[in-house]
Each structure stands twice: as C-alpha cells, then as structure tokens.
Design an enzyme around this catalytic site. Structure first.
Site, PDB file in Angstrom:
ATOM      1  N   ARG A   1      29.940  41.610  39.459  1.00  0.00           N
ATOM      2  CA  ARG A   1      31.342  41.917  39.259  1.00  0.00           C
ATOM      3  C   ARG A   1      31.674  43.028  40.249  1.00  0.00           C
ATOM      4  O   ARG A   1      31.272  42.963  41.392  1.00  0.00           O
ATOM      5  CB  ARG A   1      31.649  42.281  37.796  1.00  0.00           C
ATOM      6  CG  ARG A   1      33.102  41.958  37.405  1.00  0.00           C
ATOM      7  CD  ARG A   1      33.418  42.223  35.952  1.00  0.00           C
ATOM      8  NE  ARG A   1      33.428  43.651  35.638  1.00  0.00           N
ATOM      9  CZ  ARG A   1      33.891  44.159  34.510  1.00  0.00           C
ATOM     10  NH1 ARG A   1      34.388  43.357  33.590  1.00  0.00           N
ATOM     11  NH2 ARG A   1      33.862  45.459  34.291  1.00  0.00           N
TER      12      ARG A   1
ATOM     13  N   LYS B   1      40.165  49.645  25.305  1.00  0.00           N
ATOM     14  CA  LYS B   1      40.893  48.452  25.765  1.00  0.00           C
ATOM     15  C   LYS B   1      41.033  47.390  24.677  1.00  0.00           C
ATOM     16  O   LYS B   1      42.003  46.631  24.680  1.00  0.00           O
ATOM     17  CB  LYS B   1      40.239  47.868  27.014  1.00  0.00           C
ATOM     18  CG  LYS B   1      38.835  47.330  26.830  1.00  0.00           C
ATOM     19  CD  LYS B   1      38.298  46.789  28.163  1.00  0.00           C
ATOM     20  CE  LYS B   1      36.903  46.208  27.999  1.00  0.00           C
ATOM     21  NZ  LYS B   1      36.384  45.673  29.283  1.00  0.00           N
TER      22      LYS B   1
END
Length: 356
Positions: free
Chosen positions: A129, A34
């Site tokens: 998260r 990413k």
C-alpha cells in the site's frame, strides 16, 4: 427502525487495558477514530477517556476533533491529496507521507499558515500500500529535511491493510533499523517508530515486539477487543463496545422453501434449495434493516438460536426456528458486528447512534 449502541463502560475498559500495557512498555499511542465516521457524540466519548492523540483518514473528522478539543494532537493517516493540502495543514498536526511533491506542498502551505507541520514517512514493508521503498529512504529523507516548516517526527509502516501481509519481528526490526540509519546519516533525532497497530498488538502481548517500536495507532482492537492474528477475543478485553439493535416488523410462521421458479435476486444471488426442507416451516422475522445499511456477512446474532437467512435492500430476514422464542413484532434483535459492518452503519444516516 435500527440503532447502534456504544457502551461507554466497555470502551473505557478497553482503553484502560491498552493504555496500561503500552505505558508499561514505554510506548506512546493514539486512537484511530476513522471507524466513527465523524459521529460527534462518539468522538466526544473518545475525548472523555482522556485521549490526547487521534488519528483519522478524513480531514472533516479531524476538523470535528479540533472543534471539540483543540489541544488534542491530530494525525492524518494517509498521504494527502493535492486539493486537501490547505485543510490538512489547518486541522492535522501530523500527516503520513510518501511523496516528495506532496511534502513540498505541505511545506509551502505551512509557511502560509505560519505553522510547523509534522510528518511521518511511511515505508513499504511488503503489503504494497503506501510507502517509500527502503532503498530510496535516505535519498528521500535527505530532500525533505531541507524543506522549511516541515519536521519528520517518525517513520512508519502499514501491514495487513491491503494484501494481508502480517507484521513480524523481522519486519519491525527492519523498520527500527531504518530509523537508526536516518539518524546516523543526518544526525537528526526521529521521535517515533510507528509500527504498531491493532494487528501488531498481539506481538506485544506475546513479548515478541522489537524494542525499537515506540508508537502505536489503535482502532479496531479498542472497539472490538479482538486478536487479529487468531480472530478470537483478547482475554481481559470487552467485545461489546458496539451492538446493533434491529426491530422486528413482521413475525410469521412460513415455509422454509420458496414457491415458484427461482432466478437471481436483485443482489445477483441464486439460491439453492435444500430438498430436506420441503414441507417444513419455521418462524421468520423481518427486521427493519437492509443491505443498504450492512452486509449480512458482518452480522452475528447475539441470540444463538437466531439465523440470518437473507436480505434485500431495506429488510433482513432471520429464522427463529420452530418457535417464536418469546419474540413478537416490535421486539429488538441484537447483533455483534465485524469491523466493516460497523463502519457501514456508522457511515449511514439511516441508523440512529446512541450511548449507554
């Protein structure tokens, strides 16, 4: 002008370093791409290393991976958004999931595409998260394994991504126990316990990694060679995979103290004057690079005599001291980068990307 340079030899060195240590422990792993923001030439460099599994949080990046090498296993590393389901199934062999309704959509779409879509169930381990609460895991999994066109290949967790909760032996042992509970309850084999990331790797180096953790996904450590516990470089790893090169567009000896009434600049900063600098001068170089490209917090000049003193949207000012230090207009000043700085540069269309 400014450009980002990837050093092929340093990338290969770090990849070999990680591969040797993980394979020695019988651990599978994939590279997180990413950071590269879909930069095709850099993705190709990963593939040239022999990477067989690539993880990314943008489906457009995984699409590029599949175009370059359809045989590479692609992993979408966040719970898919509803509108992305079709492309997730099309371009990601595996996805991270924590919502039953989303997995049902993946099941339906996989049926339409005549595919078996693999998922990793993410478990909440304290960083708040993504992740299913541990006490709900068995009920959650029980509803999933009845779905067609879906297979659970792993249980995973993310730590240190939001609140900075660090991985520990206790947390990773707990993750391994969840896998054992699911296998015992449903008599189904789960391939991966994916608890390994760049921040977890120091536990392996210190022989503190629980045996049950058998899958890693690594990005930052590959590109920067840093121990994320100590913020220092890992002995034996290269820290120069990426360097930023910014060109000098002005170099003039100027006063160290600005003249006139001071107010907040466009960034909202209010500068304080050091009275010891009154009457002093220094050589100040302006670089063809600005806050639009990178925050100065993420820059570290390789030349230790260079100090970043300020920036505007399109220019960064560095102080060279009492001499020009052999610099002239047109020369390049080099910087090491922190992760978030490199991320911004790689996402910028204004920064050239090269390979050396």
């Amino acid at each position: 002008m400014a450009y980002l340079k990837l050093r092929r030899r340093s990338l290969q060195h770090n990849y070999n370093f990680l591969s040797e240590r993980l394979e020695k422990e019988g651990i599978e792993w994939g590279v997180v791409s990413k950071l590269l923001c879909g930069t095709e030439k850099y993705i190709q460099e990963l593939l040239n290393l022999g990477v067989t599994e690539i993880h990314d949080s943008r489906i457009s990046n995984l699409k590029k991976v599949k175009a370059l090498n359809p045989e590479v296993q692609t992993v979408y590393i966040k719970p898919p958004a509803g509108k992305a389901i079709k492309n997730v199934v099309k371009y990601a062999d595996v996805s991270f999931n924590s919502e039953l309704s989303t997995i049902k959509l993946l099941s339906e779409e996989a049926g339409k595409q005549n595919k078996l879509h693999k998922i990793i169930i993410m478990i909440e381990m304290g960083d708040l998260r993504e992740g299913v609460l541990g006490e709900h895991l068995l009920e959650f999994y029980g509803k999933i394994f009845e779905l067609p066109n879906i297979t659970v290949v792993g249980l995973g967790t993310n730590l240190n991504c939001l609140y900075g909760v660090m991985p520990s032996q206790d947390k990773l042992i707990q993750l391994s126990l969840y896998k054992q509970l699911v296998e015992a309850k449903f008599n189904r084999k789960i391939e991966w316990v994916s608890g390994g990331t760049s921040v977890t790797f120091p536990l392996l180096l210190n022989r503190q990694l629980p045996k049950g953790i058998n899958h890693f996904r690594i990005g930052e450590m590959l590109y920067f060679g840093n121990n994320l516990f100590t913020e220092k470089s890992v002995p034996g790893m290269k820290t120069d995979v990426f360097t930023l090169h910014a060109q000098i567009i002005e170099l003039i000896e100027k006063p160290k103290v600005p003249t006139g009434e001071l107010a907040a600049n466009p960034s909202g900063e209010q500068f304080e004057i050091n009275e010891e600098d009154y009457g002093k001068t220094s050589y100040r170089a302006i670089l063809d690079l600005g806050l639009l490209d990178i925050s100065t917090d993420f820059l570290e000049p390789i030349d230790k005599g260079v100090e970043v003193t300020g920036a505007s949207s399109d220019m960064i000012v560095v102080d060279l001291g009492s001499t020009k230090r052999n610099y002239k207009v047109g020369d390049w000043i080099k910087f090491k980068l922190k992760y978030m700085g490199a991320l911004g540069l790689l996402n910028s269309n204004y920064i050239d990307k090269i390979v050396e």
